[in-house]
Structures are given as structure tokens and as C-alpha cells.
Design a protein around this motif. Sequence first.
Motif, PDB file in Angstrom:
ATOM      1  N   GLN A  66       0.820  -1.196   0.000  1.00  0.00           N
ATOM      2  CA  GLN A  66       0.000   0.000   0.000  1.00  0.00           C
ATOM      3  C   GLN A  66       0.862   1.257   0.000  1.00  0.00           C
ATOM      4  OE1 GLN A  66      -2.188   0.773   3.652  1.00  0.00           O
ATOM      5  NE2 GLN A  66      -3.945   1.510   2.476  1.00  0.00           N
ATOM      6  N   GLU A  67       0.470   2.238  -0.798  1.00  0.00           N
ATOM      7  CA  GLU A  67       1.122   3.538  -0.764  1.00  0.00           C
ATOM      8  C   GLU A  67       0.481   4.392   0.325  1.00  0.00           C
ATOM      9  OE1 GLU A  67       2.170   7.334  -3.694  1.00  0.00           O
ATOM     10  OE2 GLU A  67       0.813   5.741  -4.375  1.00  0.00           O
ATOM     11  N   PRO A  68       1.278   5.009   1.178  1.00  0.00           N
ATOM     12  CA  PRO A  68       0.678   5.846   2.223  1.00  0.00           C
ATOM     13  C   PRO A  68       0.030   7.085   1.612  1.00  0.00           C
ATOM     14  CG  PRO A  68       3.048   6.143   2.196  1.00  0.00           C
ATOM     15  CD  PRO A  68       2.757   5.019   1.247  1.00  0.00           C
ATOM     16  N   PRO A  69      -1.085   7.544   2.191  1.00  0.00           N
ATOM     17  CA  PRO A  69      -1.718   8.757   1.673  1.00  0.00           C
ATOM     18  C   PRO A  69      -0.859   9.995   1.884  1.00  0.00           C
ATOM     19  CG  PRO A  69      -2.744   8.086   3.740  1.00  0.00           C
ATOM     20  CD  PRO A  69      -1.826   6.972   3.325  1.00  0.00           C
ATOM     21  N   THR A  70       0.003   9.950   2.867  1.00  0.00           N
ATOM     22  CA  THR A  70       0.910  11.052   3.181  1.00  0.00           C
ATOM     23  C   THR A  70       2.065  10.496   4.005  1.00  0.00           C
ATOM     24  OG1 THR A  70       1.138  13.155   4.381  1.00  0.00           O
ATOM     25  CG2 THR A  70      -0.451  11.594   5.234  1.00  0.00           C
ATOM     26  N   LEU A  71       3.184  11.194   4.009  1.00  0.00           N
ATOM     27  CA  LEU A  71       4.306  10.828   4.872  1.00  0.00           C
ATOM     28  C   LEU A  71       4.336  11.676   6.127  1.00  0.00           C
ATOM     29  CD1 LEU A  71       7.207  10.182   2.327  1.00  0.00           C
ATOM     30  CD2 LEU A  71       5.751   8.520   3.491  1.00  0.00           C
ATOM     31  N   ASP A  72       3.287  12.442   6.351  1.00  0.00           N
ATOM     32  CA  ASP A  72       3.164  13.235   7.574  1.00  0.00           C
ATOM     33  C   ASP A  72       2.753  12.290   8.704  1.00  0.00           C
ATOM     34  OD1 ASP A  72       2.675  14.991   9.607  1.00  0.00           O
ATOM     35  OD2 ASP A  72       1.197  16.200   8.534  1.00  0.00           O
ATOM     36  N   VAL A  73       3.745  11.711   9.377  1.00  0.00           N
ATOM     37  CA  VAL A  73       3.481  10.664  10.362  1.00  0.00           C
ATOM     38  C   VAL A  73       2.922  11.197  11.669  1.00  0.00           C
ATOM     39  CG1 VAL A  73       5.093   8.980   9.422  1.00  0.00           C
ATOM     40  CG2 VAL A  73       5.936  10.732  10.991  1.00  0.00           C
ATOM     41  N   GLN A  74       2.858  12.519  11.819  1.00  0.00           N
ATOM     42  CA  GLN A  74       2.165  13.055  12.990  1.00  0.00           C
ATOM     43  C   GLN A  74       0.659  12.848  12.862  1.00  0.00           C
ATOM     44  OE1 GLN A  74       2.951  17.052  14.211  1.00  0.00           O
ATOM     45  NE2 GLN A  74       4.974  16.573  15.003  1.00  0.00           N
ATOM     46  N   VAL A  75       0.136  12.868  11.647  1.00  0.00           N
ATOM     47  CA  VAL A  75      -1.309  12.726  11.444  1.00  0.00           C
ATOM     48  C   VAL A  75      -1.691  11.397  10.824  1.00  0.00           C
ATOM     49  CG1 VAL A  75      -1.575  15.218  11.204  1.00  0.00           C
ATOM     50  CG2 VAL A  75      -1.297  13.831   9.162  1.00  0.00           C
ATOM     51  N   ASN A  76      -0.746  10.708  10.193  1.00  0.00           N
ATOM     52  CA  ASN A  76      -1.030   9.448   9.509  1.00  0.00           C
ATOM     53  C   ASN A  76      -0.380   8.294  10.252  1.00  0.00           C
ATOM     54  OD1 ASN A  76      -1.575   7.434   7.549  1.00  0.00           O
ATOM     55  ND2 ASN A  76       0.395   7.843   6.569  1.00  0.00           N
ATOM     56  N   SER A  77      -1.188   7.320  10.654  1.00  0.00           N
ATOM     57  CA  SER A  77      -0.659   6.179  11.416  1.00  0.00           C
ATOM     58  C   SER A  77      -0.592   4.908  10.579  1.00  0.00           C
ATOM     59  CB  SER A  77      -1.524   5.934  12.663  1.00  0.00           C
ATOM     60  OG  SER A  77      -2.869   5.647  12.295  1.00  0.00           O
ATOM     61  N   SER A  78      -0.647   5.017   9.251  1.00  0.00           N
ATOM     62  CA  SER A  78      -0.598   3.824   8.404  1.00  0.00           C
ATOM     63  C   SER A  78       0.740   3.117   8.557  1.00  0.00           C
ATOM     64  CB  SER A  78      -0.825   4.196   6.939  1.00  0.00           C
ATOM     65  OG  SER A  78       0.288   4.904   6.421  1.00  0.00           O
ATOM     66  N   ILE A  79       0.706   1.797   8.448  1.00  0.00           N
ATOM     67  CA  ILE A  79       1.930   1.004   8.584  1.00  0.00           C
ATOM     68  C   ILE A  79       2.932   1.366   7.498  1.00  0.00           C
ATOM     69  CG2 ILE A  79       2.874  -1.336   8.452  1.00  0.00           C
ATOM     70  CD1 ILE A  79       0.313  -2.328   9.779  1.00  0.00           C
ATOM     71  N   SER A  80       2.460   1.526   6.265  1.00  0.00           N
ATOM     72  CA  SER A  80       3.383   1.839   5.167  1.00  0.00           C
ATOM     73  C   SER A  80       4.028   3.210   5.366  1.00  0.00           C
ATOM     74  CB  SER A  80       2.640   1.793   3.823  1.00  0.00           C
ATOM     75  OG  SER A  80       1.543   2.694   3.807  1.00  0.00           O
ATOM     76  N   GLY A  81       3.247   4.176   5.847  1.00  0.00           N
ATOM     77  CA  GLY A  81       3.808   5.503   6.089  1.00  0.00           C
ATOM     78  C   GLY A  81       4.891   5.477   7.152  1.00  0.00           C
ATOM     79  N   LYS A  82       4.631   4.763   8.244  1.00  0.00           N
ATOM     80  CA  LYS A  82       5.627   4.676   9.310  1.00  0.00           C
ATOM     81  C   LYS A  82       6.851   3.889   8.866  1.00  0.00           C
ATOM     82  CE  LYS A  82       2.665   3.175  12.433  1.00  0.00           C
ATOM     83  NZ  LYS A  82       2.111   2.735  13.731  1.00  0.00           N
TER      84      LYS A  82
END
Length: 266
Positions: A66-82
Motif C-alpha cells: 500500500q502507498e501511504p496517503p501522506t508521509l506526515d506521520v504526525q497525522v497518519n498512522s498507516s503502517i506503510s507511512g511509518k
Amino acid sequence: PVCRWRNPCLYRKAAAVTGLMEERAKVGSLALLHNMKKLAVAALALLLISCSPSEKDSSIDIALMQEPPTLDVQVNSSISGKMIAVGNIFEKLVNLDEDGDIACSLASSYSLSEDGRSLEFTLRDDVVFHDGSVLDAEDAAASLNRWLRVYPAARDAAGSGTFSADGPKVRIESDSSLLMLLMMMASSPQCAAIMPSEALSEDNDYSLSENIGTGPYRISEWYPGDYIELERFGDYHERDASGPAVLRYIFVPDGTTRRLGLESGL
């Protein structure tokens, strides 16, 4: 964190094993999955012996579902983003070490008062952001206050407190214990990432102008729907840090396609 995989040979073969586990898990039972995990551990043990060390100019391709919707990890908790951003692009003041204890990262030290209502961090003086600006307490305080605003659980843990800058120190005082907040700063679904204050939007807490951090990698290319490429940051504060020169995260939703790509070396 992905940046701990320092051997391309080991990574690709290990990823092939885990890709095979994923396919088996879809059609197998929990017992089969357990056995596959045992197989993966054994395979990794052999790979550690058989693979040669990675070179500084090496690259690793990592296939993600999965592609993360954003790399802003303060607001996005997706596994791929982290997986892509935390520890690679962005860092925190403190982390949890392998024993689950608080360990300093961008902070050189921290202290919690006896009553737990005052928390103070002293920043390292050798940290620069990917844009070349020097990390200071104003950046850290602005980042952490934004984190409190976008992460309700952190806001609750902070009680009445907010972060403020005082020279090289960042502190927060509250009417309740800040012990839980300290733990959340080290490890939480929404990361307490430190960013330059200039990248934070003044009128929208859910918007970043750029993904700029202090980590060992910075974004070099991002083609939505295709891949994100990270390159090593030459001015990273841990000068002896090792790892491949390039991390390329390729977005491949289909598990069979990921496995075949790894097996073929693509």
C-alpha cells in the motif's frame, strides 16, 4: 525500521521468504502460518552466514502493498507511512530501546520531576534538517505542540500543558502526571516527529509544506502510485551510521506480483 536492513542480499531473500509466508497465510491455517514463521527464522539465520556485507553505494528495492496517503506521520498512522518515514526521514526526541526503556535520540538528555508534572529535554547541538537548517528548541516545541493538536490521545496525556522553548531546552509543565506523555513521545501510532517550524502550516495543522526531517534519509523522488525513493543524507548527525545509499519503496498491491518480482530479481 527499514534502515536497519544493511545487507541487500539478506533483505531481498528475507523479503522473498516473508512474501511466500503472506501467500500461504491467505490459504492456510494459523498452524501453517506459525510453521512458516519458524521457517523464516531458520532461513534468516542461514542468510546471515551466506550473504556478504552491503556497500555504501548499494540500493534496496522494497515492495509494499500500500502507498501511504501522506508521509506526515504526525497525522497518519498507516503502517506503510511509518515504515517509510519513521527513523528514515523523521526522528523523535526520544525512542524506546530494545528493552522498552526510554532512550535519547534528538535529545541529549531529559528529566521528569518527582511529581511527574514537569518534563524537560535538552537538545543535541549537532543536528541539522534536510534543508540545511539547524534544529533548535523552537522547531521542537512547534512540532510537539502541533502533535498535541492533531493527536487527541497525546493531548489528553499532556493535560493542561504545552511545550515551550528555553535556549537549548524544551519543557512542558502540567496539572497532571506527564509520564504517559513521555512514553507516547517515544512510541505511539501517530509519531512525535520533529520538523522545522517553517514547514508547519500556520492555518492548517493537517498540512505540511514539505516532508523535511533530521533522519539518515531524505526524499529524492516520489512518483504517486509508483514508488518513493530515499537517498542517504550526507549531513546526518550520526556520522558513523551505515546503510545502503538508496531505499526505493515500490508500491505493488498484488501479493503474487510482489513475490514473483523478488524471485526474479526485479
